[in-house]
Design an enzyme around this catalytic site. Sequence first.
Site, PDB file in Angstrom:
ATOM      1  N   LYS A  35       5.423  -8.092   2.971  1.00 35.69           N
ATOM      2  CA  LYS A  35       4.711  -9.130   2.208  1.00 35.69           C
ATOM      3  C   LYS A  35       5.526  -9.636   1.023  1.00 35.69           C
ATOM      4  N   LEU A  36       6.556  -8.888   0.654  1.00 38.43           N
ATOM      5  CA  LEU A  36       7.322  -9.176  -0.570  1.00 38.43           C
ATOM      6  C   LEU A  36       6.393  -9.254  -1.772  1.00 38.43           C
ATOM      7  N   THR A  37       5.710  -8.148  -2.030  1.00 39.44           N
ATOM      8  CA  THR A  37       4.930  -8.027  -3.262  1.00 39.44           C
ATOM      9  C   THR A  37       5.939  -7.870  -4.405  1.00 39.44           C
ATOM     10  N   PHE A  79       5.806   1.728   6.343  1.00 36.82           N
ATOM     11  CA  PHE A  79       6.114   2.057   4.946  1.00 36.82           C
ATOM     12  C   PHE A  79       5.270   1.193   4.002  1.00 36.82           C
ATOM     13  N   THR A 123       2.261  10.755   2.092  1.00 40.41           N
ATOM     14  CA  THR A 123       2.777  11.372   0.858  1.00 40.41           C
ATOM     15  C   THR A 123       2.220  12.781   0.642  1.00 40.41           C
ATOM     16  N   ASP A 124       3.001  13.604  -0.036  1.00 40.80           N
ATOM     17  CA  ASP A 124       2.503  14.942  -0.400  1.00 40.80           C
ATOM     18  C   ASP A 124       1.320  14.851  -1.367  1.00 40.80           C
ATOM     19  N   GLU A 125       1.131  13.672  -1.987  1.00 40.43           N
ATOM     20  CA  GLU A 125       0.026  13.535  -2.950  1.00 40.43           C
ATOM     21  C   GLU A 125      -1.341  13.666  -2.301  1.00 40.43           C
ATOM     22  N   TYR A 147      -4.444   5.949  -5.722  1.00 40.73           N
ATOM     23  CA  TYR A 147      -3.343   5.761  -4.765  1.00 40.73           C
ATOM     24  C   TYR A 147      -3.415   6.808  -3.661  1.00 40.73           C
ATOM     25  N   LYS A 151      -4.103   6.481   0.451  1.00 39.70           N
ATOM     26  CA  LYS A 151      -3.188   6.959   1.499  1.00 39.70           C
ATOM     27  C   LYS A 151      -3.935   7.944   2.415  1.00 39.70           C
ATOM     28  N   ASN A 176       8.451  13.446  -3.701  1.00 38.36           N
ATOM     29  CA  ASN A 176       8.986  12.405  -4.603  1.00 38.36           C
ATOM     30  C   ASN A 176      10.416  12.035  -4.226  1.00 38.36           C
ATOM     31  N   ARG A 211       7.526  17.913 -10.037  1.00 34.29           N
ATOM     32  CA  ARG A 211       7.663  17.107  -8.815  1.00 34.29           C
ATOM     33  C   ARG A 211       8.815  17.673  -7.998  1.00 34.29           C
ATOM     34  N   ARG A 270      -1.124  10.760 -18.296  1.00 31.30           N
ATOM     35  CA  ARG A 270      -1.743   9.965 -17.219  1.00 31.30           C
ATOM     36  C   ARG A 270      -3.121  10.574 -16.919  1.00 31.30           C
ATOM     37  N   HIS A 273      -3.688  13.478 -14.111  1.00 32.07           N
ATOM     38  CA  HIS A 273      -2.281  13.744 -13.759  1.00 32.07           C
ATOM     39  C   HIS A 273      -2.142  15.053 -12.962  1.00 32.07           C
TER      40      HIS A 273
HETATM   41  P1  NAD Z   1       7.839   0.469  -2.569  1.00 34.76           P
HETATM   42  O1  NAD Z   1       6.714   0.200  -3.513  1.00 34.76           O
HETATM   43  O2  NAD Z   1       9.233   0.516  -3.071  1.00 34.76           O
HETATM   44  O3  NAD Z   1       7.816  -0.608  -1.388  1.00 34.76           O
HETATM   45  C1  NAD Z   1       6.645  -0.978  -0.732  1.00 34.76           C
HETATM   46  C2  NAD Z   1       7.006  -2.147   0.180  1.00 34.76           C
HETATM   47  O4  NAD Z   1       5.829  -2.509   0.923  1.00 34.76           O
HETATM   48  C3  NAD Z   1       7.446  -3.406  -0.582  1.00 34.76           C
HETATM   49  O5  NAD Z   1       8.569  -3.981   0.056  1.00 34.76           O
HETATM   50  C4  NAD Z   1       6.236  -4.324  -0.493  1.00 34.76           C
HETATM   51  O6  NAD Z   1       6.568  -5.691  -0.532  1.00 34.76           O
HETATM   52  C5  NAD Z   1       5.650  -3.920   0.850  1.00 34.76           C
HETATM   53  N1  NAD Z   1       4.207  -4.193   0.942  1.00 34.76           N
HETATM   54  C6  NAD Z   1       3.249  -3.857   0.043  1.00 34.76           C
HETATM   55  N2  NAD Z   1       2.042  -4.290   0.484  1.00 34.76           N
HETATM   56  C7  NAD Z   1       2.252  -4.869   1.684  1.00 34.76           C
HETATM   57  C8  NAD Z   1       1.401  -5.499   2.632  1.00 34.76           C
HETATM   58  N3  NAD Z   1       0.086  -5.612   2.409  1.00 34.76           N
HETATM   59  N4  NAD Z   1       1.943  -5.968   3.771  1.00 34.76           N
HETATM   60  C9  NAD Z   1       3.293  -5.874   3.998  1.00 34.76           C
HETATM   61  N5  NAD Z   1       4.142  -5.322   3.125  1.00 34.76           N
HETATM   62  C10 NAD Z   1       3.634  -4.818   1.974  1.00 34.76           C
HETATM   63  O7  NAD Z   1       7.441   1.809  -1.812  1.00 34.76           O
HETATM   64  P2  NAD Z   1       8.305   3.094  -1.444  1.00 34.76           P
HETATM   65  O8  NAD Z   1       8.435   3.957  -2.623  1.00 34.76           O
HETATM   66  O9  NAD Z   1       9.484   2.666  -0.687  1.00 34.76           O
HETATM   67  O10 NAD Z   1       7.280   3.821  -0.447  1.00 34.76           O
HETATM   68  C11 NAD Z   1       7.275   3.518   0.937  1.00 34.76           C
HETATM   69  C12 NAD Z   1       6.236   4.374   1.625  1.00 34.76           C
HETATM   70  O11 NAD Z   1       6.548   5.753   1.424  1.00 34.76           O
HETATM   71  C13 NAD Z   1       4.830   4.185   1.100  1.00 34.76           C
HETATM   72  O12 NAD Z   1       3.939   4.215   2.188  1.00 34.76           O
HETATM   73  C14 NAD Z   1       4.596   5.369   0.183  1.00 34.76           C
HETATM   74  O13 NAD Z   1       3.233   5.711   0.131  1.00 34.76           O
HETATM   75  C15 NAD Z   1       5.421   6.424   0.882  1.00 34.76           C
HETATM   76  N6  NAD Z   1       5.982   7.481   0.022  1.00 34.76           N
HETATM   77  C16 NAD Z   1       6.713   7.164  -1.095  1.00 34.76           C
HETATM   78  C17 NAD Z   1       7.292   8.188  -1.847  1.00 34.76           C
HETATM   79  C18 NAD Z   1       8.109   7.902  -3.093  1.00 34.76           C
HETATM   80  O14 NAD Z   1       8.417   8.835  -3.837  1.00 34.76           O
HETATM   81  N7  NAD Z   1       8.510   6.671  -3.360  1.00 34.76           N
HETATM   82  C19 NAD Z   1       7.092   9.522  -1.460  1.00 34.76           C
HETATM   83  C20 NAD Z   1       6.317   9.803  -0.333  1.00 34.76           C
HETATM   84  C21 NAD Z   1       5.783   8.769   0.410  1.00 34.76           C
HETATM   85  O1  DAU Z   2       4.879  12.673  -4.458  1.00 35.88           O
HETATM   86  C1  DAU Z   2       5.111  11.485  -3.740  1.00 35.88           C
HETATM   87  C2  DAU Z   2       4.726  10.313  -4.597  1.00 35.88           C
HETATM   88  O2  DAU Z   2       5.686  10.251  -5.633  1.00 35.88           O
HETATM   89  C3  DAU Z   2       4.675   9.008  -3.829  1.00 35.88           C
HETATM   90  O3  DAU Z   2       3.671   9.070  -2.862  1.00 35.88           O
HETATM   91  C4  DAU Z   2       4.419   7.838  -4.788  1.00 35.88           C
HETATM   92  O4  DAU Z   2       4.455   6.613  -4.095  1.00 35.88           O
HETATM   93  C5  DAU Z   2       5.475   7.854  -5.860  1.00 35.88           C
HETATM   94  O5  DAU Z   2       5.197   6.841  -6.798  1.00 35.88           O
HETATM   95  C6  DAU Z   2       5.520   9.202  -6.553  1.00 35.88           C
HETATM   96  O6  DAU Z   2       4.332   9.430  -7.333  1.00 35.88           O
HETATM   97  P1  DAU Z   2       4.411  10.101  -8.794  1.00 35.88           P
HETATM   98  O7  DAU Z   2       3.207   9.736  -9.540  1.00 35.88           O
HETATM   99  O8  DAU Z   2       4.775  11.531  -8.683  1.00 35.88           O
HETATM  100  O9  DAU Z   2       5.725   9.302  -9.338  1.00 35.88           O
HETATM  101  P2  DAU Z   2       6.060   8.650 -10.760  1.00 35.88           P
HETATM  102  O10 DAU Z   2       7.495   8.268 -10.705  1.00 35.88           O
HETATM  103  O11 DAU Z   2       5.076   7.635 -11.149  1.00 35.88           O
HETATM  104  O12 DAU Z   2       5.895   9.891 -11.738  1.00 35.88           O
HETATM  105  C7  DAU Z   2       6.655  11.079 -11.559  1.00 35.88           C
HETATM  106  C8  DAU Z   2       6.284  12.043 -12.683  1.00 35.88           C
HETATM  107  O13 DAU Z   2       6.742  11.502 -13.928  1.00 35.88           O
HETATM  108  C9  DAU Z   2       4.790  12.239 -12.825  1.00 35.88           C
HETATM  109  O14 DAU Z   2       4.523  13.585 -13.204  1.00 35.88           O
HETATM  110  C10 DAU Z   2       4.407  11.309 -13.964  1.00 35.88           C
HETATM  111  C11 DAU Z   2       5.658  11.301 -14.849  1.00 35.88           C
HETATM  112  N1  DAU Z   2       5.903  10.042 -15.574  1.00 35.88           N
HETATM  113  C12 DAU Z   2       5.910   8.874 -14.850  1.00 35.88           C
HETATM  114  C13 DAU Z   2       6.147   7.674 -15.468  1.00 35.88           C
HETATM  115  C14 DAU Z   2       6.145   6.380 -14.678  1.00 35.88           C
HETATM  116  C15 DAU Z   2       6.182  10.051 -16.932  1.00 35.88           C
HETATM  117  O15 DAU Z   2       6.197  11.103 -17.582  1.00 35.88           O
HETATM  118  N2  DAU Z   2       6.405   8.840 -17.537  1.00 35.88           N
HETATM  119  C16 DAU Z   2       6.403   7.662 -16.869  1.00 35.88           C
HETATM  120  O16 DAU Z   2       6.629   6.591 -17.512  1.00 35.88           O
END
Ligand code: NAD
Ligand code: DAU
Length: 332
Positions: A35-37, A79, A123-125, A147, A151, A176, A211, A270, A273
């Site tokens: 979707k390019l959000t 994804f 996600t592990d969350e 969130y 999921k 993470n 994490r 948070r 948290h």
């Molecule tokens: P991101 O936020 O970087 O990217 C999400 C992508 O999805 C973007 O390109 C966005 O444009 C697209 N998108 C959002 N809504 C959409 C929609 N309605 N239709 C089509 N496209 C859409 O995310 P990420 O960190 O790369 O995470 C990817 C996947 O992995 C997610 O499902 C997330 O829950 C999961 N995940 C992420 C982490 C992490 O630490 N980042 C860890 C475990 C699982």
């Molecule tokens: O565990 C997998 C998840 O990890 C994914 O499913 C999520 O998409 C991804 O966003 C991530 O979630 P977290 O909440 O763990 O990630 P975030 O980077 O937001 O935060 C990591 C830790 O750092 C968390 O304990 C909160 C803390 N934090 C985060 C931010 C943004 C801070 O202390 N300060 C900050 O500004």
Amino acid sequence: MKRIMVTGGAGFIGSAFVRYQLRTYPDVHIVNFDKLTYAGNLNNVKGVDETRHTFVRGDIADAEAVMSAMKDCDAVVNFAAETHVDRSIMAAADFIDTDVRGVHNIVEAAKALGTKRVLLVSTDEVYGSIAKGSFKETDPMGPRNPYSASKAGGELLAMAYFHTHNVPVIITRGSNTYGPYQYPEKVLPLFVTNAIDNQPLPLYGDGKNVRDWLYVDDHCTGIDCALRHGEPGQIYNVAGENERENIVLTRRILELTGRGKELIKPITDRPGHDRRYSIDASKLKALGWRAAMEWDTGIASTVRWYKENEWWWRPIKTGEFLEYYKRQYDNR
Ligand code: NAD
Ligand code: DAU
């Protein structure tokens, strides 16, 4: 598997997965549906082999668009998601549209089209927080923020389609993830880019939340292993086995950017948290998967990447990002 639809392939992990598939499997064609959000960025797939990559701008919450893009694909790897916990605390509606309704559209399309594999990246969350030990796939879910609840909702619906309609759903639950091209709202790229700019690092609460850090390419090989060797109806944890308190991560980032600890700014925690995430990846390891990246190398090369690729993140840290940053961090 010749034609794979990757949703969210312009995001952080999705784009790494697209690059991984194209360099690893010479026969694969990727339909990248995104979707390019605010988090999607075509710069993330700049330079891929365009003869084997078709980009479709679309929303997984749009059933017709999903059906049309999934036609002729052997597999779909989802994804696409709203992914940032803090944004889900501010407003959860988009999370439900994408992470639940969007998943419903994908499994409906798979049912109608007879798609051979549907891999849902989760996600592990979804397990919630754990004080000691690590969650296994058989443990109950206990999501505690909007969130992770969205999921978990998507997962339950997808598995219901496996049990009821035989849709070949596989789920991965990753920890993470870190590496190049991560949108700088997440803690690691936020702190690295703030440190480069000599700006405060807003650390939530006492900084002792834990994490488990997984390198992005290892997350991609884990998903690929589950896709090609996993069994429909099964869930696979993808762990980094690399747990760090946030304060420890923060100090490492300061060392690698050559900044001092005066940049650390403790702020209000948070809400809700989760204290610690930890998962057991034995089930995926039994299929042959292993994480390859060592933490010391991974964090150093990632910090170097952000130092050397300001062209990528500076344009992002403007406009919408600054508005979000103000809402999230001012007066805290
Ligand atoms: P991101 O936020 O970087 O990217 C999400 C992508 O999805 C973007 O390109 C966005 O444009 C697209 N998108 C959002 N809504 C959409 C929609 N309605 N239709 C089509 N496209 C859409 O995310 P990420 O960190 O790369 O995470 C990817 C996947 O992995 C997610 O499902 C997330 O829950 C999961 N995940 C992420 C982490 C992490 O630490 N980042 C860890 C475990 C699982
Ligand atoms: O565990 C997998 C998840 O990890 C994914 O499913 C999520 O998409 C991804 O966003 C991530 O979630 P977290 O909440 O763990 O990630 P975030 O980077 O937001 O935060 C990591 C830790 O750092 C968390 O304990 C909160 C803390 N934090 C985060 C931010 C943004 C801070 O202390 N300060 C900050 O500004």
